[in-house]
Design a protein around this motif. Structure first.
Motif, mmCIF file in Angstrom:
data_model
loop_
_atom_site.group_PDB
_atom_site.id
_atom_site.type_symbol
_atom_site.label_atom_id
_atom_site.label_comp_id
_atom_site.label_asym_id
_atom_site.label_seq_id
_atom_site.Cartn_x
_atom_site.Cartn_y
_atom_site.Cartn_z
ATOM 1 N N ASP A 23 -24.082 -1.880 6.101
ATOM 2 C CA ASP A 23 -23.454 -0.620 6.508
ATOM 3 C C ASP A 23 -22.754 0.087 5.351
ATOM 4 O OD1 ASP A 23 -21.401 -2.390 6.266
ATOM 5 O OD2 ASP A 23 -20.533 -2.032 8.229
ATOM 6 N N GLY A 24 -22.906 -0.405 4.145
ATOM 7 C CA GLY A 24 -22.371 0.272 2.970
ATOM 8 C C GLY A 24 -21.020 -0.199 2.502
ATOM 9 N N VAL A 25 -20.122 -0.566 3.413
ATOM 10 C CA VAL A 25 -18.783 -0.999 3.030
ATOM 11 C C VAL A 25 -18.368 -2.222 3.838
ATOM 12 C CG1 VAL A 25 -18.003 1.300 2.327
ATOM 13 C CG2 VAL A 25 -17.615 0.541 4.660
ATOM 14 N N LEU A 26 -17.462 -2.989 3.257
ATOM 15 C CA LEU A 26 -16.858 -4.127 3.954
ATOM 16 C C LEU A 26 -15.350 -4.021 3.822
ATOM 17 C CD1 LEU A 26 -18.922 -7.332 3.008
ATOM 18 C CD2 LEU A 26 -18.775 -6.228 5.230
ATOM 19 N N SER A 27 -14.644 -4.326 4.884
ATOM 20 C CA SER A 27 -13.184 -4.335 4.833
ATOM 21 C C SER A 27 -12.721 -5.553 4.044
ATOM 22 C CB SER A 27 -12.607 -4.404 6.250
ATOM 23 O OG SER A 27 -12.890 -5.663 6.833
ATOM 24 N N VAL A 56 -15.160 0.741 -5.073
ATOM 25 C CA VAL A 56 -14.625 1.992 -4.550
ATOM 26 C C VAL A 56 -14.115 1.716 -3.140
ATOM 27 C CG1 VAL A 56 -15.201 4.351 -3.845
ATOM 28 C CG2 VAL A 56 -16.227 3.367 -5.914
ATOM 29 N N ALA A 57 -12.901 2.192 -2.870
ATOM 30 C CA ALA A 57 -12.304 2.028 -1.549
ATOM 31 C C ALA A 57 -12.526 3.294 -0.741
ATOM 32 C CB ALA A 57 -10.811 1.758 -1.679
ATOM 33 N N THR A 58 -12.876 3.111 0.531
ATOM 34 C CA THR A 58 -13.015 4.212 1.474
ATOM 35 C C THR A 58 -11.981 3.999 2.563
ATOM 36 O OG1 THR A 58 -15.387 4.267 1.038
ATOM 37 C CG2 THR A 58 -14.616 5.420 3.001
ATOM 38 N N ARG A 59 -11.166 5.002 2.783
ATOM 39 C CA ARG A 59 -10.113 4.901 3.809
ATOM 40 C C ARG A 59 -10.668 5.253 5.176
ATOM 41 N NH1 ARG A 59 -5.054 4.154 1.885
ATOM 42 N NH2 ARG A 59 -4.686 4.599 -0.295
ATOM 43 N N GLY A 60 -9.918 4.867 6.193
ATOM 44 C CA GLY A 60 -10.271 5.245 7.559
ATOM 45 C C GLY A 60 -10.709 4.059 8.387
ATOM 46 N N SER A 61 -10.969 4.326 9.667
ATOM 47 C CA SER A 61 -11.317 3.248 10.602
ATOM 48 C C SER A 61 -12.627 2.567 10.244
ATOM 49 C CB SER A 61 -11.389 3.793 12.028
ATOM 50 O OG SER A 61 -12.376 4.797 12.104
ATOM 51 N N SER A 62 -13.544 3.277 9.627
ATOM 52 C CA SER A 62 -14.800 2.647 9.213
ATOM 53 C C SER A 62 -14.828 2.449 7.700
ATOM 54 C CB SER A 62 -15.997 3.492 9.662
ATOM 55 O OG SER A 62 -15.915 4.777 9.082
ATOM 56 N N GLY A 63 -13.652 2.420 7.107
ATOM 57 C CA GLY A 63 -13.535 2.281 5.658
ATOM 58 C C GLY A 63 -13.700 0.849 5.188
ATOM 59 N N GLY A 64 -13.616 0.711 3.920
ATOM 60 C CA GLY A 64 -13.741 -0.606 3.305
ATOM 61 C C GLY A 64 -14.031 -0.448 1.824
ATOM 62 N N TYR A 65 -14.712 -1.415 1.271
ATOM 63 C CA TYR A 65 -15.000 -1.445 -0.154
ATOM 64 C C TYR A 65 -16.498 -1.545 -0.386
ATOM 65 C CZ TYR A 65 -10.038 -2.240 -0.752
ATOM 66 O OH TYR A 65 -8.677 -2.106 -0.728
ATOM 67 N N ARG A 66 -16.933 -0.943 -1.490
ATOM 68 C CA ARG A 66 -18.314 -1.058 -1.932
ATOM 69 C C ARG A 66 -18.316 -1.107 -3.452
ATOM 70 N NH1 ARG A 66 -19.857 3.706 -4.118
ATOM 71 N NH2 ARG A 66 -18.785 5.586 -3.412
ATOM 72 N N LEU A 67 -19.419 -1.548 -4.018
ATOM 73 C CA LEU A 67 -19.548 -1.551 -5.468
ATOM 74 C C LEU A 67 -19.569 -0.112 -5.973
ATOM 75 C CD1 LEU A 67 -22.281 -4.302 -6.016
ATOM 76 C CD2 LEU A 67 -19.797 -4.533 -6.235
ATOM 77 N N ALA A 68 -18.963 0.118 -7.122
ATOM 78 C CA ALA A 68 -18.909 1.461 -7.689
ATOM 79 C C ALA A 68 -20.251 1.874 -8.292
ATOM 80 C CB ALA A 68 -17.819 1.538 -8.755
ATOM 81 N N ARG A 69 -21.056 0.907 -8.658
ATOM 82 C CA ARG A 69 -22.392 1.178 -9.179
ATOM 83 C C ARG A 69 -23.290 0.000 -8.850
ATOM 84 N NH1 ARG A 69 -18.802 0.548 -13.566
ATOM 85 N NH2 ARG A 69 -19.329 -1.144 -14.981
ATOM 86 N N ALA A 70 -24.542 0.112 -9.168
ATOM 87 C CA ALA A 70 -25.500 -0.943 -8.847
ATOM 88 C C ALA A 70 -25.068 -2.275 -9.461
ATOM 89 C CB ALA A 70 -26.886 -0.565 -9.365
#
Length: 148
Positions: A23-27, A56-70
């Protein structure tokens, strides 16, 4: 003994867990569960990794973390520097001017050469490489039979 800190080791584990997240991000909590590390440790790691621009951190209820690049574009050296600072076997290997003995040191040039080799080795291994399972090791007897 040369070794990276536990936090650097754990940071690599956390980052490999972010590779190919559906799903792109993990908390932070999901990463803690996935890696079986303490949530406070994972949060601390993610903060440092985000400050270094590796996640990269994404805020919000469906937020979380993902790698900034490949994952193939992030090296082990990037992770070590993010967690521990400049890579250096000795003070003069990491930066010039860090030691009072530099002007008359007979080993400085060789320590710097060794440091360059280590940095190049760490830069040559990507996060994607770290996530791959190594090929099975051949036993010593199998190696001996091949060479015989």
């Amino acid at each position: 003994m040369l070794r990276v800190s536990k936090l650097t080791d754990y940071a690599t584990v956390v980052m490999t867990s972010l590779i190919d997240v559906e799903d792109g991000v993990l908390s932070a909590q999901a990463l803690a569960e996935r890696t079986r590390l303490e949530p406070t440790t994972v949060s601390k790691l993610l903060k440092q990794l985000a400050q270094a621009g590796l996640v990269v951190a994404t805020r919000g209820s469906s937020g979380g973390y993902r790698l900034a690049r490949a994952a193939s574009a992030i090296s082990v050296a990037d992770i070590v520097v993010a967690m521990e600072g400049p890579i250096g076997m000795t003070e003069c290997g990491a930066r010039a001017g860090g030691c009072d003995h530099e002007p008359h040191c007979g080993t400085r040039v060789n320590w710097q050469r060794i440091n360059r080799v280590i940095v190049e080795a760490l830069q040559g291994v990507s996060l994607a490489d770290m996530a791959r399972q190594p090929p099975p090791r051949r036993s010593a007897s199998a190696l001996h039979a091949v060479g015989a």
